[in-house]
Scaffold this motif. Structure first.
Motif, mmCIF file in Angstrom:
data_model
loop_
_atom_site.group_PDB
_atom_site.id
_atom_site.type_symbol
_atom_site.label_atom_id
_atom_site.label_comp_id
_atom_site.label_asym_id
_atom_site.label_seq_id
_atom_site.Cartn_x
_atom_site.Cartn_y
_atom_site.Cartn_z
ATOM 1 N N ALA A 1 0.864 -1.179 0.000
ATOM 2 C CA ALA A 1 0.000 0.000 0.000
ATOM 3 C C ALA A 1 0.898 1.225 0.000
ATOM 4 O O ALA A 1 1.923 1.244 0.676
ATOM 5 N N PRO A 2 0.503 2.261 -0.774
ATOM 6 C CA PRO A 2 1.357 3.450 -0.802
ATOM 7 C C PRO A 2 1.375 4.138 0.561
ATOM 8 O O PRO A 2 0.399 4.093 1.298
ATOM 9 N N GLN A 3 2.504 4.749 0.905
ATOM 10 C CA GLN A 3 2.585 5.507 2.150
ATOM 11 C C GLN A 3 1.788 6.793 2.001
ATOM 12 O O GLN A 3 1.821 7.432 0.954
ATOM 13 N N LYS A 4 1.097 7.155 3.067
ATOM 14 C CA LYS A 4 0.247 8.345 2.994
ATOM 15 C C LYS A 4 0.943 9.561 3.578
ATOM 16 O O LYS A 4 1.574 9.478 4.636
ATOM 17 N N ILE A 5 0.799 10.671 2.872
ATOM 18 C CA ILE A 5 1.264 11.949 3.405
ATOM 19 C C ILE A 5 0.067 12.871 3.498
ATOM 20 O O ILE A 5 -0.693 13.013 2.536
ATOM 21 N N LEU A 6 -0.144 13.436 4.684
ATOM 22 C CA LEU A 6 -1.253 14.379 4.848
ATOM 23 C C LEU A 6 -0.731 15.786 4.629
ATOM 24 O O LEU A 6 0.308 16.159 5.193
ATOM 25 N N TYR A 7 -1.419 16.550 3.802
ATOM 26 C CA TYR A 7 -0.994 17.920 3.510
ATOM 27 C C TYR A 7 -2.137 18.872 3.864
ATOM 28 O O TYR A 7 -3.204 18.821 3.268
ATOM 29 N N VAL A 8 -1.905 19.709 4.869
ATOM 30 C CA VAL A 8 -2.906 20.691 5.279
ATOM 31 C C VAL A 8 -2.554 22.010 4.595
ATOM 32 O O VAL A 8 -1.527 22.626 4.899
ATOM 33 N N GLU A 9 -3.361 22.409 3.644
ATOM 34 C CA GLU A 9 -3.036 23.573 2.814
ATOM 35 C C GLU A 9 -4.296 24.122 2.155
ATOM 36 O O GLU A 9 -5.114 23.368 1.655
ATOM 37 N N VAL B 1 -1.050 11.328 -1.473
ATOM 38 C CA VAL B 1 -1.160 12.611 -0.776
ATOM 39 C C VAL B 1 -2.628 12.906 -0.435
ATOM 40 O O VAL B 1 -3.482 12.972 -1.309
ATOM 41 N N LEU B 2 -2.905 13.035 0.874
ATOM 42 C CA LEU B 2 -4.256 13.403 1.325
ATOM 43 C C LEU B 2 -4.255 14.904 1.588
ATOM 44 O O LEU B 2 -3.355 15.413 2.240
ATOM 45 N N LEU C 1 -8.823 14.180 9.243
ATOM 46 C CA LEU C 1 -8.208 13.218 8.311
ATOM 47 C C LEU C 1 -7.117 12.403 8.991
ATOM 48 O O LEU C 1 -6.970 11.210 8.752
ATOM 49 N N ALA C 2 -6.359 13.072 9.852
ATOM 50 C CA ALA C 2 -5.262 12.386 10.541
ATOM 51 C C ALA C 2 -5.787 11.345 11.524
ATOM 52 O O ALA C 2 -5.125 10.356 11.823
ATOM 53 N N ARG C 3 -6.982 11.580 12.057
ATOM 54 C CA ARG C 3 -7.576 10.600 12.968
ATOM 55 C C ARG C 3 -7.959 9.339 12.198
ATOM 56 O O ARG C 3 -7.907 8.237 12.706
ATOM 57 N N GLU C 4 -8.370 9.550 10.951
ATOM 58 C CA GLU C 4 -8.910 8.471 10.154
ATOM 59 C C GLU C 4 -7.798 7.619 9.529
ATOM 60 O O GLU C 4 -7.884 6.414 9.459
ATOM 61 N N HIS C 5 -6.751 8.288 9.053
ATOM 62 C CA HIS C 5 -5.653 7.606 8.388
ATOM 63 C C HIS C 5 -4.421 7.717 9.274
ATOM 64 O O HIS C 5 -4.370 8.572 10.131
ATOM 65 N N THR C 6 -3.463 6.878 9.070
ATOM 66 C CA THR C 6 -2.205 7.112 9.772
ATOM 67 C C THR C 6 -1.148 7.438 8.735
ATOM 68 O O THR C 6 -0.580 6.549 8.111
ATOM 69 N N THR D 1 -0.424 21.402 17.248
ATOM 70 C CA THR D 1 -0.502 21.088 18.676
ATOM 71 C C THR D 1 -1.562 20.013 18.921
ATOM 72 O O THR D 1 -1.356 19.079 19.697
ATOM 73 N N ARG D 2 -2.681 20.134 18.210
ATOM 74 C CA ARG D 2 -3.748 19.141 18.355
ATOM 75 C C ARG D 2 -3.289 17.780 17.830
ATOM 76 O O ARG D 2 -3.530 16.749 18.458
ATOM 77 N N LEU D 3 -2.627 17.789 16.672
ATOM 78 C CA LEU D 3 -2.150 16.530 16.082
ATOM 79 C C LEU D 3 -1.164 15.839 17.024
ATOM 80 O O LEU D 3 -1.183 14.619 17.179
ATOM 81 N N ARG D 4 -0.320 16.629 17.672
ATOM 82 C CA ARG D 4 0.673 16.069 18.595
ATOM 83 C C ARG D 4 0.027 15.365 19.771
ATOM 84 O O ARG D 4 0.644 14.536 20.430
ATOM 85 N N SER D 5 -1.238 15.716 20.059
ATOM 86 C CA SER D 5 -1.886 15.091 21.215
ATOM 87 C C SER D 5 -2.576 13.776 20.840
ATOM 88 O O SER D 5 -3.126 13.107 21.698
ATOM 89 N N LEU D 6 -2.564 13.408 19.552
ATOM 90 C CA LEU D 6 -3.214 12.153 19.155
ATOM 91 C C LEU D 6 -2.215 11.003 19.290
ATOM 92 O O LEU D 6 -1.181 10.994 18.617
ATOM 93 N N PRO D 7 -2.515 10.035 20.158
ATOM 94 C CA PRO D 7 -1.541 8.982 20.464
ATOM 95 C C PRO D 7 -1.086 8.197 19.232
ATOM 96 O O PRO D 7 0.091 7.839 19.143
ATOM 97 N N HIS D 8 -1.989 7.967 18.275
ATOM 98 C CA HIS D 8 -1.581 7.119 17.154
ATOM 99 C C HIS D 8 -0.624 7.844 16.212
ATOM 100 O O HIS D 8 -0.082 7.246 15.292
ATOM 101 N N LEU D 9 -0.407 9.142 16.447
ATOM 102 C CA LEU D 9 0.532 9.884 15.595
ATOM 103 C C LEU D 9 1.882 10.110 16.275
ATOM 104 O O LEU D 9 2.739 10.813 15.744
ATOM 105 N N THR D 10 2.050 9.490 17.451
ATOM 106 C CA THR D 10 3.346 9.608 18.128
ATOM 107 C C THR D 10 4.431 9.119 17.173
ATOM 108 O O THR D 10 4.304 8.046 16.600
ATOM 109 N N GLY D 11 5.447 9.928 16.979
ATOM 110 C CA GLY D 11 6.530 9.499 16.098
ATOM 111 C C GLY D 11 6.309 9.856 14.641
ATOM 112 O O GLY D 11 7.214 9.697 13.827
ATOM 113 N N VAL D 12 5.112 10.330 14.300
ATOM 114 C CA VAL D 12 4.881 10.763 12.912
ATOM 115 C C VAL D 12 5.369 12.210 12.780
ATOM 116 O O VAL D 12 4.924 13.076 13.519
ATOM 117 N N PRO D 13 6.319 12.469 11.880
ATOM 118 C CA PRO D 13 6.844 13.831 11.778
ATOM 119 C C PRO D 13 5.810 14.810 11.205
ATOM 120 O O PRO D 13 5.079 14.464 10.282
#
Ligand code: MN
Length: 394
Positions: free
Chosen positions: A4-12, A32-33, A44-49, A69-81
């Motif tokens: 599966a392709p790796q997902k990159i989330l882009y907020v723009e 790219v999401l 979107l970040a909650r839904e996908h990793t 700051t909100r994204l940093r508080s989501l446990p499943h994104l720990t370690g996601v740059p």
């Protein structure tokens, strides 16, 4: 193993940038999401990793800092740059982004030749940091002050919006009251004349005319009912209820007898369990109206041959009344809305039901005025159960 392709989330929010990043990173095999603003980025970040999140700092809604700051508080994104991407090259912009939780900072304009390499570095583990701990504390303090300022502004905006809505609601209420009074006057004379015709006081009618008159009579009856509940609702909202100590079943017993008759006419079994309850502090007519509204509602939506059960559960500090039916049930998305005034579920099963959609709103209003509450549980297709909890002290 699946690739599966790796997902990159882009907020723009800028479409040119969206397309550019889509093309450059899409060309390297990433999926790219795109999120148009901070809030949908978080959703979107909650839904996908994603393996990496790119954030434009200047986006509407939650801005890029706050979204980070909100994204940093989501446990499943720990370690996601999370990498900031911004045209802001003012002094301190990079530090502000890092302190908000970003792991890196890329300046716009986006450099298509460099972006894939930079992204790969962060995915491989690159993490930028603010230079010294002291500097970080200072920056964090400034950042939290900015957050509180933004929060304060939002609360002020909301208060203004809320005051405007309340004013509109008041105007709407007055308009409805005027309208119903204005409609009632001509309706009264219509009903009066229909009656005179019916009694033969205005001449003899042919059978066809009598039939037409019957239709007119039924229609005017429905109109009258609708107007009454409209007026009642307006009056109820303005009327002050006067709670006093009552014996609940002094009110309930005659009401249940009357409703049992009504149920029989509808071919529904109404069965009430319980006939004793300790005294309760409540407005007596409000109490009657509340229970009547719940049972009326259940009877209305329960098909012929169905059953409505009323259960009383007496506790030292509160009286609990539950009205259960085995009607069609209520879809989950409507569970809250059914208590709103004038709300009606639009469906094939309900088109034939008359009513202004006020019964449950009235019931909720009365329960809340007495410090109580109403909740609904329902399985679509299997029936509903309404529970009202009334505190004994009122
Ligand atoms: Mn932007």
């Amino acid at each position: 193993m699946t690739d599966a392709p790796q997902k990159i989330l882009y907020v723009e929010d800028n479409h040119d940038n969206q397309r550019l990043v889509q093309r450059v990173l899409g060309g390297r095999g990433y999926q790219v999401l795109i999120a148009e603003d901070g809030t949908s980025g978080v959703a979107l970040a909650r839904e996908h990793t994603p393996v990496l999140i790119l954030v434009d700092l200047n986006v509407p809604g939650l801005d890029g800092y706050e979204a980070t700051t909100r994204l940093r508080s989501l446990p499943h994104l720990t370690g996601v740059p999370i990498v900031a991407l911004t045209a802001d090259d003012s002094p301190g912009a990079r530090e502000r982004a890092l302190v908000a939780g970003c792991d890196g900072f890329l300046s716009k304009p986006i450099e298509p030749r460099q972006l894939p390499g930079q992204v790969a570095e962060f995915i491989a583990g690159r993490r930028d940091q603010v230079t010294t701990p002291n500097e970080e504390i200072e920056l964090l303090r400034a950042y939290s002050q900015k957050l509180v300022e933004r929060l304060e502004q939002r609360i002020l905006d909301l208060n203004v919006a809320n005051a405007e809505l309340q004013e509109l609601d008041r105007l709407k209420g007055r308009f409805l009251a005027t309208l119903s009074h204005e409609l009632r006057t001509p309706l009264t004379s219509l009903v009066g004349y229909i009656e005179l015709f019916e009694r033969g006081m205005l001449g003899t009618l042919t059978p066809t005319q009598s039939e037409a008159l019957g239709v007119m009579k039924r229609s005017s009856y429905i109109l009258t009912q609708q107007l009454n509940s409209l007026l009642y609702f307006q009056e109820l909202r303005e009327r002050s209820l006067t709670p006093r100590l009552i014996q609940p079943f002094d009110v309930l017993t005659p009401l249940l007898v009357m409703l049992a008759d009504q149920a029989r006419d509808l071919g529904v079994i109404l069965d009430a369990k319980g006939d004793k309850a300790a005294p309760l502090v409540i407005d007596p007519s409000g109490f009657e109206q509340l229970v009547r509204a719940l049972i009326d509602n259940a009877l209305k939506f329960t098909p012929k041959g169905g059953r409505v059960r009323v259960l009383f559960h007496d506790e030292p500090s509160r009286l609990i009344i539950r009205v259960e039916d085995n009607g069609p049930g209520i879809a989950p998305e409507h569970h809250q809305k059914i208590f709103l005034p004038f709300f009606r579920i639009e469906s094939d099963a309900t088109v034939s039901k008359t009513g202004a959609g006020l019964g449950l709103a009235i019931a909720r209003h009365i329960a809340e005025v007495h410090g109580g509450q109403i909740t609904v549980r329902s399985t679509f297709g299997q029936g509903s159960s309404f529970t009202v909890v009334l505190p004994r002290a009122g």
